[in-house]
Design an enzyme around this catalytic site. Structure first.
Site: not given
Length: 269
Positions: A137-138, A141, A199
């Site tokens: 997830h990070e 980003h 997100e």
């Protein structure tokens, strides 16, 4: 007249600075050169590590796990981008993975692949696959340049323009704070720092990186359920928030799961 001219040039700047994410097709406002953000990330990352207690990967199993999971994910991301002919988008990436002693449940990834996991996150991840969900997830980003979007918007709001070097020279403290906020440094996973679109992309493609790295993406559902249950404060209605609600996030993850499972090959098979 001055206001009209200023508005015209601002609109022109925004138009020129909009680009399309070649993987998702979404239009993004990115005023800042990625190379400059990577350079700033190196400085801020080293400063953060010098001011926090880094857990040695050679002496601690959890720190070694963070490094192992990070390496597998970064390899998976690089292979995915190369398969799309987009390896140049990861130019300048020099991955680093560190565990720091901090009770907050947090992790983040700066431009160039500078990753930190806080020890306070590990009671919620509980296993390598769930940790891969968070790091995937990070990492999304970072590689999708979501922080560039957030920082560009904040710099415009602060009247700092679009030149990072000028902003650092004129207002170094403000610019550094915007940078840290844009990349979630010092904020727990419960603090809203990215838009709903960002997100959702991070959730979606984080599942794919996790699967490509050999971890079961289905671990995302119990992990986010644990994160939702640990929140003691009431969240605002979704239409008042930049962040997807817990129920929507989990439902979206279930929707994307069949796609992610196509990429999943358990390690050793």
């Amino acid at each position: 007249m001055v206001r009209k001219i200023t508005a015209f040039f601002l609109a022109a700047t925004l138009f020129v600075s909009c680009s399309t994410n070649t993987i998702t097709g979404r239009s993004q406002l990115k005023l800042l050169p990625e190379s400059e953000l990577q350079s700033m990330a190196v400085q801020q990352y080293q400063q953060f590590l010098s001011e926090n207690k880094v857990v040695s990967a050679s002496a601690d199993r959890d720190a070694e796990m963070v490094r192992r999971v990070g390496q597998r994910l970064s390899t998976a991301v690089e292979k995915y981008f190369a398969s799309k002919g987009l390896q140049n988008q990861l130019e300048g990436y020099k991955w680093e993975y560190n565990l720091v002693n901090n009770k907050e449940a947090n992790a983040w990834c700066m431009p160039g692949g500078k990753i930190v996991v806080y020890t306070g996150l590990l009671p919620y991840t509980r296993n390598e696959a769930a940790l891969a969900i968070v790091l995937g997830h990070e990492i999304t980003h970072a590689v999708f340049q979501h922080g560039n979007e957030r920082m560009s918007q904040q710099m415009l709001q602060q009247g700092l323009g679009s030149a990072l070097s000028v902003a650092l020279s004129n207002k170094p403290s403000t610019t550094q704070n915007i940078f840290l906020q844009a990349f979630g440094v010092g904020s727990s996973l419960g603090i809203l720092k990215f838009s709903r679109a960002d997100e959702s992309e991070a959730d979606h493609y984080g599942l794919i990186w996790t699967a490509l790295a050999g971890y079961n993406p289905q671990e995302a559902i119990p992990f986010w359920q644990r994160m939702a249950s640990q929140s003691n404060s009431a969240r605002p209605p979704e239409f008042l928030s930049d962040h997807p609600s817990d129920s929507r996030r989990i439902n979206d993850i279930k929707k994307w799961m069949p796609e992610a499972m196509k990429y999943y090959k358990p390690m050793g098979k």
